[in-house]
Design a protein around this motif. Structure first.
Motif, mmCIF file in Angstrom:
data_model
loop_
_atom_site.group_PDB
_atom_site.id
_atom_site.type_symbol
_atom_site.label_atom_id
_atom_site.label_comp_id
_atom_site.label_asym_id
_atom_site.label_seq_id
_atom_site.Cartn_x
_atom_site.Cartn_y
_atom_site.Cartn_z
ATOM 1 N N GLY A 142 83.559 -30.989 6.384
ATOM 2 C CA GLY A 142 83.953 -30.214 5.231
ATOM 3 C C GLY A 142 84.061 -28.735 5.556
ATOM 4 O O GLY A 142 83.625 -28.280 6.615
ATOM 5 N N ARG A 143 84.596 -27.974 4.637
ATOM 6 C CA ARG A 143 84.882 -26.562 4.887
ATOM 7 C C ARG A 143 83.641 -25.763 5.250
ATOM 8 O O ARG A 143 83.687 -24.903 6.123
ATOM 9 C CB ARG A 143 85.545 -25.943 3.661
ATOM 10 N N PHE A 144 82.530 -26.053 4.615
ATOM 11 C CA PHE A 144 81.326 -25.250 4.826
ATOM 12 C C PHE A 144 80.247 -26.004 5.595
ATOM 13 O O PHE A 144 79.107 -25.573 5.656
ATOM 14 C CB PHE A 144 80.802 -24.755 3.481
ATOM 15 N N ASP A 145 80.620 -27.118 6.165
ATOM 16 C CA ASP A 145 79.661 -27.878 6.963
ATOM 17 C C ASP A 145 79.463 -27.224 8.322
ATOM 18 O O ASP A 145 80.427 -26.770 8.947
ATOM 19 C CB ASP A 145 80.136 -29.315 7.159
ATOM 20 N N GLY A 146 78.233 -27.231 8.795
ATOM 21 C CA GLY A 146 77.966 -26.649 10.100
ATOM 22 C C GLY A 146 78.300 -27.584 11.239
ATOM 23 O O GLY A 146 78.815 -27.158 12.273
ATOM 24 N N SER A 147 78.004 -28.843 11.052
ATOM 25 C CA SER A 147 78.216 -29.794 12.142
ATOM 26 C C SER A 147 79.348 -30.757 11.795
ATOM 27 O O SER A 147 79.721 -30.911 10.632
ATOM 28 C CB SER A 147 76.934 -30.562 12.425
#
Length: 115
Positions: free
Chosen positions: A96-101
């Motif tokens: 997703g857009r704001f996922d880190g991994s």
């Protein structure tokens, strides 16, 4: 949950080309390709956002092109001027857009470049 299904791997001679495809079961912001060669660490090869912003591993710049068709939820990796060191299992990934991994992974497709 997003499912990713890759296709397009195979055996090619050095200097040749291959195109990998990855179909996602739904829309997702970031898509990319990782690869892992035997005995080596996995590395991020290329990424693309839904808006089309791309990034590449230095060693593939100018040879590989990542693209996507948002209407089909599909990402592509066009690989050219292939070298034996490009031999690896290539994995389609997404997050997703704001996922880190990178949360979602395909099953992997083998690319083998013969010298």
């Amino acid at each position: 949950q997003v499912q990713l299904v890759e296709s397009g791997g195979g055996l090619v001679q050095a200097g040749g080309s291959l195109r990998l495809s990855c179909a996602a079961s739904g829309s997702i912001y970031n898509m990319g390709w990782h690869r892992q060669a035997p005995g080596k660490q996995r590395e991020l090869v290329a990424t693309i956002t839904r808006g089309g912003m791309t990034n590449y591993l230095d060693s593939v710049k100018g040879r590989f092109t990542i693209s996507r068709d948002n209407a089909k939820n599909t990402v592509y990796l066009q690989m050219g001027s292939l070298k034996p060191e490009d031999t690896a299992v290539y994995y389609c990934t997404a997050k997703g857009r704001f996922d880190g991994s990178w949360n979602y992974w395909g099953q992997g497709t083998q690319v083998t470049v013969s010298s």
